[in-house]
Enzyme design. Structure first.
Site, PDB file in Angstrom:
ATOM      1  N   HIS A  41       5.177 -25.094  18.833  1.00 24.35           N
ATOM      2  CA  HIS A  41       6.759 -24.209  19.017  1.00 24.35           C
ATOM      3  C   HIS A  41       7.661 -25.452  17.259  1.00 24.35           C
ATOM      4  O   HIS A  41       8.790 -24.414  16.709  1.00 24.35           O
ATOM      5  CB  HIS A  41       7.421 -24.617  20.107  1.00 24.35           C
ATOM      6  N   GLU A  42       7.240 -26.549  17.249  1.00 21.84           N
ATOM      7  CA  GLU A  42       8.395 -27.265  16.006  1.00 21.84           C
ATOM      8  C   GLU A  42       7.936 -27.099  14.596  1.00 21.84           C
ATOM      9  O   GLU A  42       9.067 -26.998  13.952  1.00 21.84           O
ATOM     10  CB  GLU A  42       8.929 -28.318  16.592  1.00 21.84           C
ATOM     11  N   HIS A  45      10.050 -23.041  13.152  1.00 19.73           N
ATOM     12  CA  HIS A  45      10.926 -23.853  12.422  1.00 19.73           C
ATOM     13  C   HIS A  45      10.886 -25.063  11.355  1.00 19.73           C
ATOM     14  O   HIS A  45      11.420 -24.582  10.234  1.00 19.73           O
ATOM     15  CB  HIS A  45      11.537 -24.699  13.693  1.00 19.73           C
ATOM     16  N   ASP A 135      17.019 -23.463  20.867  1.00 18.56           N
ATOM     17  CA  ASP A 135      17.222 -21.876  20.207  1.00 18.56           C
ATOM     18  C   ASP A 135      18.064 -20.715  20.959  1.00 18.56           C
ATOM     19  O   ASP A 135      18.890 -20.367  19.733  1.00 18.56           O
ATOM     20  CB  ASP A 135      15.948 -21.862  19.948  1.00 18.56           C
TER      21      ASP A 135
END
Length: 280
Positions: A41-42, A45, A135
């Site tokens: 997930h990170e 970003h 988020d």
């Protein structure tokens, strides 16, 4: 991943706490699964931020997601910031899809598939809550600062975020009163919002300071009509992100955004009236 990014990777102590709880309670495999989901997930970003040449300060992994701290103000284009924000949640979609494909093979059991999909859905849903610094909270901040002057949008974001924490806390108390991990995460969110509230003035000052040294002025124009007895500080609080401002004093005298910012930072005229600094 290159060494520079690896050196910026941090694991929050809360994650180690959750890992320890997982080991003690016999859920070690689930914790490793959650760690993998959070890491991917990170990285979503991070890859998006690197694509736009954002300066990455720190990548911190948390039990419910992560926080990629960027050395950027709120003067980046809306489109860029939105892409960087949603690039994290989008990773869950392909991970869930991959799990549906792998469950057809001998290497991925139905139980592992169900657990993996469940954790993806839970982490995705939690991250989209309109609470800072999740988020969803960042999307809320983007929406508020798009519709309102930056300082007002920033304050509204934090107020709505605090209300969101209170609501989640009340629901959690009713449904999951003994869910230790959830309460640890809520405590983290409370501390994050408290610190962000205390630092909101400095965040606003950085927003203004970066505008003073923007390499490329914003193409969108926005006119602010003010009275000559207004203080420079009050006018700056009307500034919006994504706009190049023109300040019209008493409908006759126009000054540029840069002139106002230079008066604020270089002449230290923050509490002086416009008529005292800019004579017609």
């Amino acid at each position: 991943m290159n060494n520079s990014l690896l050196s910026k990777m941090k694991i929050n102590p809360l994650f180690w706490l959750v890992l320890g709880i997982g080991i003690i309670t016999g859920y070690f495999r689930e914790v490793i699964m959650v760690f993998t989901i959070v890491f991917i997930h990170e990285m979503g970003h991070v890859v998006a931020a690197k694509w736009f040449n954002w300066r990455i300060e720190k990548i911190e992994l948390l039990p419910f997601g992560g926080v990629a701290e960027m050395n950027e103000s709120a003067n980046r284009p809306f489109r860029e910031e939105l892409i960087v924000i949603v690039s994290g949640p989008l990773q869950h979609l392909w991970m869930i899809g991959a799990s549906f494909l792998l469950v057809q093979t001998p290497i991925w059991s139905v139980a592992e598939h169900q657990l993996f999909v469940w954790h993806n859905v839970m982490i995705l849903g939690f991250n989209l809550l309109p609470i800072w610094p999740l988020d969803g909270g960042r999307i809320l901040h983007l929406a508020c600062t798009y519709r309102l002057p930056y300082k007002r949008g920033q304050k509204l974001t934090l107020l709505l975020s605090i209300i969101g924490i209170a609501i989640v806390g009340m629901v959690s108390y009713q449904l999951f009163p003994f869910h230790l991990n959830l309460w640890v995460v809520l405590l983290f969110l409370c501390v994050s919002n408290y610190l962000e509230w205390k630092q909101r003035h400095y965040v606003f000052i950085r927003f203004l300071l970066d505008r003073l040294y923007l390499d490329k002025p914003h193409s969108k124009r926005y006119s602010i009509r003010v009275q000559p007895n207004m203080k420079i500080r009050q006018v700056l609080e009307l500034f919006r992100r994504g706009c190049q401002h023109t300040i019209t004093i008493n409908q006759t005298h126009c000054i540029s955004e840069k002139m106002l910012l230079e008066a604020y930072f270089h002449q230290k005229a923050m509490d002086r009236k416009l008529e005292e600094v800019f004579s017609s």
